[in-house]
Design an enzyme around this catalytic site. Structure first.
Site, PDB file in Angstrom:
ATOM      1  N   HIS A   1       0.870  -1.180   0.000  1.00  0.00           N
ATOM      2  CA  HIS A   1       0.000   0.000   0.000  1.00  0.00           C
ATOM      3  C   HIS A   1       0.906   1.228   0.000  1.00  0.00           C
ATOM      4  O   HIS A   1       2.021   1.172   0.542  1.00  0.00           O
ATOM      5  CB  HIS A   1      -0.832  -0.052   1.289  1.00  0.00           C
ATOM      6  CG  HIS A   1      -1.919   0.960   1.399  1.00  0.00           C
ATOM      7  ND1 HIS A   1      -1.690   2.255   1.758  1.00  0.00           N
ATOM      8  CD2 HIS A   1      -3.257   0.849   1.219  1.00  0.00           C
ATOM      9  CE1 HIS A   1      -2.840   2.910   1.796  1.00  0.00           C
ATOM     10  NE2 HIS A   1      -3.811   2.076   1.471  1.00  0.00           N
TER      11      HIS A   1
ATOM     12  N   LYS B   1     -10.344  -0.696  10.601  1.00  0.00           N
ATOM     13  CA  LYS B   1     -10.476  -1.868   9.724  1.00  0.00           C
ATOM     14  C   LYS B   1     -10.812  -3.127  10.522  1.00  0.00           C
ATOM     15  O   LYS B   1     -11.076  -4.178   9.960  1.00  0.00           O
ATOM     16  CB  LYS B   1      -9.185  -2.086   8.941  1.00  0.00           C
ATOM     17  CG  LYS B   1      -8.943  -0.963   7.927  1.00  0.00           C
ATOM     18  CD  LYS B   1      -7.855  -1.320   6.967  1.00  0.00           C
ATOM     19  CE  LYS B   1      -7.266  -0.103   6.317  1.00  0.00           C
ATOM     20  NZ  LYS B   1      -8.007   0.349   5.144  1.00  0.00           N
TER      21      LYS B   1
ATOM     22  N   CYS C   1      -4.716   2.420  -3.695  1.00  0.00           N
ATOM     23  CA  CYS C   1      -3.452   2.914  -3.112  1.00  0.00           C
ATOM     24  C   CYS C   1      -2.324   1.915  -3.317  1.00  0.00           C
ATOM     25  O   CYS C   1      -1.458   1.757  -2.440  1.00  0.00           O
ATOM     26  CB  CYS C   1      -3.589   3.265  -1.633  1.00  0.00           C
ATOM     27  SG  CYS C   1      -4.736   4.590  -1.328  1.00  0.00           S
TER      28      CYS C   1
ATOM     29  N   GLN D   1      -4.638  -5.186   6.968  1.00  0.00           N
ATOM     30  CA  GLN D   1      -5.658  -6.098   6.436  1.00  0.00           C
ATOM     31  C   GLN D   1      -5.669  -7.451   7.137  1.00  0.00           C
ATOM     32  O   GLN D   1      -6.588  -8.239   6.935  1.00  0.00           O
ATOM     33  CB  GLN D   1      -5.442  -6.313   4.927  1.00  0.00           C
ATOM     34  CG  GLN D   1      -5.584  -5.052   4.099  1.00  0.00           C
ATOM     35  CD  GLN D   1      -7.014  -4.505   4.077  1.00  0.00           C
ATOM     36  OE1 GLN D   1      -7.982  -5.240   4.288  1.00  0.00           O
ATOM     37  NE2 GLN D   1      -7.143  -3.221   3.827  1.00  0.00           N
TER      38      GLN D   1
ATOM     39  N   ASP E   1       3.018  -4.619   8.024  1.00  0.00           N
ATOM     40  CA  ASP E   1       1.801  -3.826   7.903  1.00  0.00           C
ATOM     41  C   ASP E   1       0.621  -4.790   8.043  1.00  0.00           C
ATOM     42  O   ASP E   1       0.337  -5.578   7.133  1.00  0.00           O
ATOM     43  CB  ASP E   1       1.812  -3.130   6.526  1.00  0.00           C
ATOM     44  CG  ASP E   1       0.496  -2.447   6.208  1.00  0.00           C
ATOM     45  OD1 ASP E   1      -0.473  -2.616   6.962  1.00  0.00           O
ATOM     46  OD2 ASP E   1       0.444  -1.752   5.172  1.00  0.00           O
TER      47      ASP E   1
HETATM   48  N1  PMP Z   1      -1.785  -0.725   4.576  1.00  0.00           N
HETATM   49  C1  PMP Z   1      -2.751  -1.465   4.046  1.00  0.00           C
HETATM   50  C2  PMP Z   1      -2.429  -2.850   3.575  1.00  0.00           C
HETATM   51  C3  PMP Z   1      -4.040  -0.951   3.934  1.00  0.00           C
HETATM   52  O1  PMP Z   1      -5.017  -1.678   3.404  1.00  0.00           O
HETATM   53  C4  PMP Z   1      -4.302   0.359   4.400  1.00  0.00           C
HETATM   54  C5  PMP Z   1      -5.675   0.973   4.277  1.00  0.00           C
HETATM   55  N2  PMP Z   1      -6.291   0.750   3.045  1.00  0.00           N
HETATM   56  C6  PMP Z   1      -3.252   1.075   4.979  1.00  0.00           C
HETATM   57  C7  PMP Z   1      -2.017   0.505   5.049  1.00  0.00           C
HETATM   58  C8  PMP Z   1      -3.466   2.450   5.524  1.00  0.00           C
HETATM   59  O2  PMP Z   1      -4.326   2.407   6.620  1.00  0.00           O
HETATM   60  P1  PMP Z   1      -4.856   3.744   7.305  1.00  0.00           P
HETATM   61  O3  PMP Z   1      -5.421   4.581   6.193  1.00  0.00           O
HETATM   62  O4  PMP Z   1      -5.895   3.280   8.253  1.00  0.00           O
HETATM   63  O5  PMP Z   1      -3.701   4.395   7.959  1.00  0.00           O
END
Ligand code: PMP
Length: 414
Positions: free
Chosen positions: A131, A234, A372, A211, A208
C-alpha cells in the site's frame, strides 16, 4: 451454523447482523450490501455504545488529573492497551503504542528508525504489493538520507517471489517492510518465514497488518517481527486510532517521534527528559474513546472467535470466486494459494469506475480504482480493479445479488 464442508462455526448471522445497525440501511432504495470492508469495516453496537458512553458519562483527559473522572478514564484507557497487548500476544504492555492508524505507525518507525540507523547508501526492502502507506514514508526517508528502496517482486498470481530474497538482501539492507495481507489481492504473505530469514542476517522487519488484523489471529511473538502496525477502523473499531507494536529494544532506543505534552519526565528550557515507552511516543491528548472503542471491537471479534471468522470468510471467498469465475470476460486479479476474503477483478472492455457506479445503484458498495497500490497496478498493466472485500457479517445471498449485479452491469455497459 454448519458450513458446506461440515465444519460447525460459531457464526450466528442473524444475531451478528443485528449487532451492526448500518446493515439495516437502504442505499438507492435497495438493502445495503457492504463489500468495502477492506477500506473500512462497519461498527458493532458495542463499539458505538462505548463511544457514546465516553462522551455522555466519562469525558475527561487522561494521565493528567487527580479528579475522579480523569482517574477512572485513565484506568480504562490503560486497560484497553492491555487488552490489545494480549490480543496480539505482545510480551510487554509498553510495546503497545497508540497511533492515529497504520499510516501513522509506519511513519513513526520510518522517522525514528531512520534517524538512528539509516545512512547514505543503505537499503530498505519492500514488496511490489505494498500500500502507498508502506512505500511513501520509506521513500521520504530514502530521499532525505540518500538511501535506496529495493522491491521483492511478485508472480502473476500475486505471490511474492521469495527465491529472489537472498539476492535482494545485501550487507546494506537495514530493514524489510512488508504487508501481512495485500489489500488489493488478498494474498497472505509468509511473514514468519521472511522474518526468520531476515533475522538470520540481523535485519529487522516491519509488518503492515492493516488487512490481517480483522481476518486472522496475529501473534507478534510467534511471527517474531520487530514492528507490527494496524488501524482500529479496519477491525470494526473507531477511525483515527491504531496500534504500533514494537519490540522493547527498539522502542527504548528510539527518540520521541513528536514533541508535546505527556511524553516527558521533566522539562527545562535547556533540556527535556523523556518518559519511557509508550508515553514517549504519544505526544498530546490521544484519541481516548478511540483506544477504548478499539479494545471493545477486539472483545467483540474474540467473542465470535477468529478461527470461526476465518472458516466462514474462507467459505464466502470460495463461493464468490466460483460465482465470479463463471462470468465470461471477468478476470480475477490475485489468485494466490493463501488468500484472505478479498476479490479484485476486471471485466474486459469495462472501466472499473463504471461498474462501481452501477453496483452502487443496486445498493452494493465495492471499491474501484488502484486501492493505493499503483505499483501493483503497473505490474498487472491495468489502471485499477473492482474490489469486493468480505467480513463475517456478509452472506452468500449478498454474493448472489452481487453476481447478478455484475452481469446486469456488463449487459448495460457493453
Ligand atoms: N496498509 C494497508 C495494507 C491498507 O489496506 C491500508 C488501508 N487501506 C493502509 C495501510 C493504511 O491504513 P490507514 O489509512 O488506516 O492508515
Amino acid at each position: 451454523m454448519t458450513t458446506e464442508t461440515g465444519t460447525i462455526v460459531n457464526i450466528d448471522l442473524k444475531k451478528i447482523r443485528e449487532d451492526f445497525p448500518i446493515l439495516k440501511k437502504q442505499v438507492n432504495g435497495k438493502p445495503l450490501i457492504y463489500f468495502d470492508n477492506g477500506a473500512t469495516a462497519q461498527k458493532p453496537k458495542a463499539v458505538i455504545e462505548a463511544i457514546t458512553k465516553y462522551y455522555s458519562e466519562q469525558n475527561s483527559n487522561i494521565h493528567r488529573g487527580v479528579h475522579t473522572l480523569s482517574r477512572e478514564i485513565t484506568v480504562e484507557y490503560e486497560h484497553a492497551r492491555e487488552k490489545i497487548q494480549k490480543h496480539i500476544n505482545a510480551r510487554y504492555v509498553h510495546e503497545i503504542i497508540f497511533t492515529k492508524g497504520t499510516t501513522d505507525g509506519i511513519n513513526l518507525v520510518a522517522h525514528c528508525f531512520g534517524k538512528l540507523y539509516i545512512q547514505e547508501g543503505d537499503e530498505i526492502l519492500l514488496t511490489e504489493m505494498e500500500h502507498h502507506s508502506n512505500i511513501i514514508p520509506w521513500q521520504l526517508l530514502c530521499e532525505e538520507k540518500k538511501a535506496k528502496l529495493k522491491v521483492i517482486p511478485i508472480n502473476d498470481k500475486g505471490e511474492l517471489i521469495l527465491d529472489e530474497l537472498d539476492q535482494l538482501i545485501s550487507s546494506k539492507t537495514k530493514l524489510i517492510a512488508l504487508t501481512h495481507i495485500s489489500n488489493t489481492l488478498g494474498t497472505i504473505n509468509p511473514v514468519k518465514a521472511i522474518v526468520a530469514k531476515a533475522h538470520r542476517k540481523n535485519i529487522p522487519v516491519l509488518v503492515d497488518g492493516a488487512q490481517a488484523i480483522p481476518h486472522t489471529k496475529v501473534d507478534v511473538r510467534d511471527l517474531d517481527c520487530d514492528f507490527y502496525v494496524f488501524s482500529g477502523h479496519k477491525v470494526f473499531g473507531p477511525t483515527g486510532v491504531g496500534i504500533l507494536y514494537g519490540k522493547e529494544k527498539w522502542l527504548n532506543a528510539f527518540p520521541p517521534y513528536q514533541g508535546g505534552g505527556g511524553i516527558i519526565k521533566t522539562v527545562t528550557f535547556e533540556k527535556t527528559e523523556y518518559a519511557e515507552s509508550p508515553l514517549k511516543f504519544e505526544a498530546g491528548t490521544p484519541h481516548i474513546e478511540g483506544g477504548i472503542g478499539l479494545a471493545v471491537a477486539l472483545d467483540y471479534i474474540n467473542e465470535i472467535g477468529l478461527e470461526h471468522i476465518h472458516i466462514y470468510e474462507t467459505e464466502l471467498l470460495q463461493y464468490a470466486t466460483n460465482q465470479l469465475t463463471a462470468i465470461p470476460g471477468l478476470r480475477i486479479i490475485g489468485t494466490a494459494k493463501e488468500k484472505a476474503s478479498v476479490i479484485s477483478f476486471i471485466v474486459e472492455g469495462i472501466h472499473p469506475f463504471d461498474m462501481g457506479l452501477i453496483l452502487d445503484k443496486l445498493g452494493i458498495a465495492v471499491r474501484t480504482g488502484h486501492h493505493c497500490t499503483q505499483p501493483l497496478m503497473q505490474h498487472f498493466g491495468i489502471p485499477g480493479t473492482i474490489r469486493a472485500s468480505f467480513a463475517f457479517y456478509n452472506t452468500k445471498e449478498e454474493i448472489d445479488v452481487f453476481t447478478e449485479g455484475i452481469k446486469k452491469a456488463i449487459s448495460m455497459l457493453r
